[in-house]
Design a protein around this motif. Sequence first.
Motif, short mmCIF file in Angstrom:
data_model
loop_
_atom_site.label_atom_id
_atom_site.label_comp_id
_atom_site.label_asym_id
_atom_site.label_seq_id
_atom_site.Cartn_x
_atom_site.Cartn_y
_atom_site.Cartn_z
N GLY A 130 -8.99 6.29 66.12
CA GLY A 130 -8.02 6.79 67.09
C GLY A 130 -6.95 7.62 66.42
N ASP A 131 -6.03 8.06 67.24
CA ASP A 131 -4.93 8.92 66.77
C ASP A 131 -3.78 8.05 66.31
OD1 ASP A 131 -3.09 11.70 68.27
OD2 ASP A 131 -3.02 10.78 66.28
N HIS A 132 -3.57 7.97 64.98
CA HIS A 132 -2.52 7.11 64.44
C HIS A 132 -1.14 7.70 64.61
CE1 HIS A 132 -5.51 4.48 62.64
NE2 HIS A 132 -6.09 5.53 62.11
N GLY A 133 -1.06 8.99 64.81
CA GLY A 133 0.28 9.59 64.84
C GLY A 133 0.43 10.63 65.89
N ALA A 149 4.67 11.47 60.23
CA ALA A 149 4.18 10.82 61.43
C ALA A 149 3.51 9.51 61.02
CB ALA A 149 3.20 11.72 62.18
N SER A 150 3.28 8.65 61.95
CA SER A 150 2.66 7.38 61.60
C SER A 150 1.19 7.58 61.27
CB SER A 150 2.81 6.39 62.76
OG SER A 150 2.18 6.90 63.92
N GLY A 151 0.64 6.66 60.49
CA GLY A 151 -0.76 6.77 60.13
C GLY A 151 -1.15 5.83 59.01
N LYS A 152 -2.30 6.08 58.44
CA LYS A 152 -2.88 5.24 57.41
C LYS A 152 -2.86 5.98 56.07
CE LYS A 152 -7.37 3.35 55.97
NZ LYS A 152 -8.80 3.26 56.35
N VAL A 153 -2.39 5.31 55.02
CA VAL A 153 -2.38 5.90 53.68
C VAL A 153 -3.81 5.97 53.19
CG1 VAL A 153 -1.58 5.64 51.31
CG2 VAL A 153 -0.07 4.98 53.21
N VAL A 154 -4.26 7.20 52.93
CA VAL A 154 -5.64 7.39 52.46
C VAL A 154 -5.69 7.87 51.01
CG1 VAL A 154 -6.60 7.76 54.77
CG2 VAL A 154 -5.66 9.70 53.48
N TYR A 155 -4.52 8.15 50.46
CA TYR A 155 -4.47 8.49 49.03
C TYR A 155 -3.07 8.12 48.54
CZ TYR A 155 -5.51 10.86 44.63
OH TYR A 155 -5.76 11.11 43.30
N ALA A 156 -3.00 7.45 47.39
CA ALA A 156 -1.71 7.09 46.78
C ALA A 156 -1.94 6.93 45.29
CB ALA A 156 -1.16 5.80 47.39
N GLY A 157 -1.59 7.99 44.53
CA GLY A 157 -1.80 7.93 43.09
C GLY A 157 -1.66 9.30 42.46
N TRP A 158 -2.15 9.41 41.24
CA TRP A 158 -2.05 10.64 40.48
C TRP A 158 -3.17 11.60 40.88
CZ3 TRP A 158 1.68 12.44 37.33
CH2 TRP A 158 1.41 13.60 36.59
N SER A 159 -2.83 12.90 40.97
CA SER A 159 -3.83 13.90 41.32
C SER A 159 -3.54 15.20 40.59
CB SER A 159 -3.87 14.15 42.83
OG SER A 159 -4.85 15.13 43.14
N SER A 160 -3.84 15.25 39.32
CA SER A 160 -3.78 16.46 38.50
C SER A 160 -2.50 17.26 38.76
CB SER A 160 -5.03 17.31 38.75
OG SER A 160 -5.06 18.43 37.89
N LYS A 219 6.13 6.47 61.49
CA LYS A 219 6.84 7.75 61.40
C LYS A 219 8.25 7.53 60.87
CE LYS A 219 8.52 9.74 65.10
NZ LYS A 219 8.62 10.49 66.39
N ASP A 220 8.64 8.36 59.93
CA ASP A 220 9.97 8.37 59.31
C ASP A 220 10.18 7.22 58.32
OD1 ASP A 220 12.25 9.92 59.02
OD2 ASP A 220 13.45 8.65 60.35
N GLU A 221 9.14 6.45 58.07
CA GLU A 221 9.26 5.38 57.07
C GLU A 221 9.30 5.98 55.67
OE1 GLU A 221 6.52 1.68 55.38
OE2 GLU A 221 6.23 2.38 57.44
N GLY A 222 10.13 5.39 54.80
CA GLY A 222 10.18 5.86 53.42
C GLY A 222 8.90 5.54 52.69
N ILE A 223 8.28 6.55 52.06
CA ILE A 223 7.01 6.33 51.38
C ILE A 223 7.07 6.65 49.88
CG2 ILE A 223 5.67 6.78 53.48
CD1 ILE A 223 5.10 9.60 52.36
N GLY A 224 8.21 7.23 49.42
CA GLY A 224 8.32 7.58 48.01
C GLY A 224 9.60 8.34 47.74
N ALA A 225 9.69 8.90 46.54
CA ALA A 225 10.90 9.61 46.14
C ALA A 225 10.54 10.96 45.55
CB ALA A 225 11.69 8.79 45.12
N VAL A 226 11.40 11.93 45.80
CA VAL A 226 11.21 13.30 45.27
C VAL A 226 11.22 13.26 43.75
CG1 VAL A 226 12.27 15.58 45.06
CG2 VAL A 226 12.18 14.43 47.29
N GLY A 227 10.35 14.07 43.16
CA GLY A 227 10.30 14.18 41.70
C GLY A 227 9.81 15.54 41.29
N THR A 228 9.28 15.61 40.08
CA THR A 228 8.77 16.89 39.56
C THR A 228 7.53 16.65 38.71
OG1 THR A 228 9.38 18.90 38.35
CG2 THR A 228 10.32 16.82 37.56
#
Length: 413
Positions: free
Chosen positions: A267-270, A327-338, A372-381
Amino acid sequence: MRRIGWLLAALLLTAGTASSPAFGVSQSDLDEVDRQKAEMAAELEDASDEVRAAGAVLAETEARLPGAEHDVDVAQGRVAAAEAESAQAAREAEAAREALAAAEAEYEAAAAAVDEAREARASLFNATARGAELLTVDAILASDEPAEAIDGLTYLEFLMDGRDQAVQEVTLSRREAANAENAAATAQAAAEAAEAAAAQALADAQAREAEAHAAQLAVQQLQSDQEAALAVAESSRDEAQSDYDDLEAESERLADQLRREDDDDNGDHGGGSSSGGGGGGRGWVVPVDGWKSSDFGWRMHPIFGYARLHGGTDFAASSGTTIHAAASGKVVYAGWSSGYGKLTCISHGGGVTSCYAHQSSIWVSYGEHVDKDEGIGAVGTTGDSTGPHLHFEVRVNGERVNPVPYLPSCLCR
């Protein structure tokens, strides 16, 4: 890299000295340099360190060259004006010297006239001083003959008139000599002032010439820095292309993974769908409190000239600033990506996914549901990034699309 580092250090060193005191650098000029450097940095975030450094040099020189070239034009104009002023002052000094020579000649002639008048009347003055007039009067008064007395009185009158005339001539000659002396003194002062003005004008012309030379050297140095930076960048062209190809391959691998992860049956999570955005009509929020620093779309490489896709929208924000789920939804990737560094992707259903790159830290885990609007991480570089910012992507069925239509039109939180 060491060569580019030297160029950057040289630019920083000369930034305060390249312009002479006659040519001030305004705050707007400095802001323009910083703006162009920031734009170059944003466009080269996926390049190697060496190419980024070369780009910084190029942005610096390109921003400063117009001002430096303008300084050359201004300096050359001042040289022409100063040379004209110097030539005019020299002509005035020459005229003043000629006037002085004429005044001195006039004074010398007047002084000679005084001497001549004095010498010509010396005998009369001497006779007067010895009492010759008194003797003549006595002789006239002692004469028994009226005719002789009349003749004697006539002679005496002539003698007295001659004396008066002689005194007047000498007095007039002396006055003329004094006037000539005053004129000569005035001409002398005028000549000295004119010569001083000519000397100052010449010095000014030489100073303007030095300024023009310094301005021209500044332009030549900037051009030399440009050429050196381009040479370094060109030596890395193949490497830069390879890095870009690797990033595109990584993006495609991520797209494949997101397509596999997406399950329309959930279904539509968000509130999303696969049919483009609608000016924020989806109810999404801007993911970070910052300002848009780079747009989505195709653009030319600022050094090598080939086209490449910037697959998201960048939001500049300070390191550590909270990143929110758009928007609300399901985390499908969380990690390092080149090149993305620390990356989080959230599936919103209907094949629509949002991704958040270059994070300093990730606060959610794979498979977790977020609101939606939930904190998911912090800005970096992290990853290929030239400074703290959020690289925000929206993907439809794995393909990158412009994120802006999914967000509020004001792009504000």
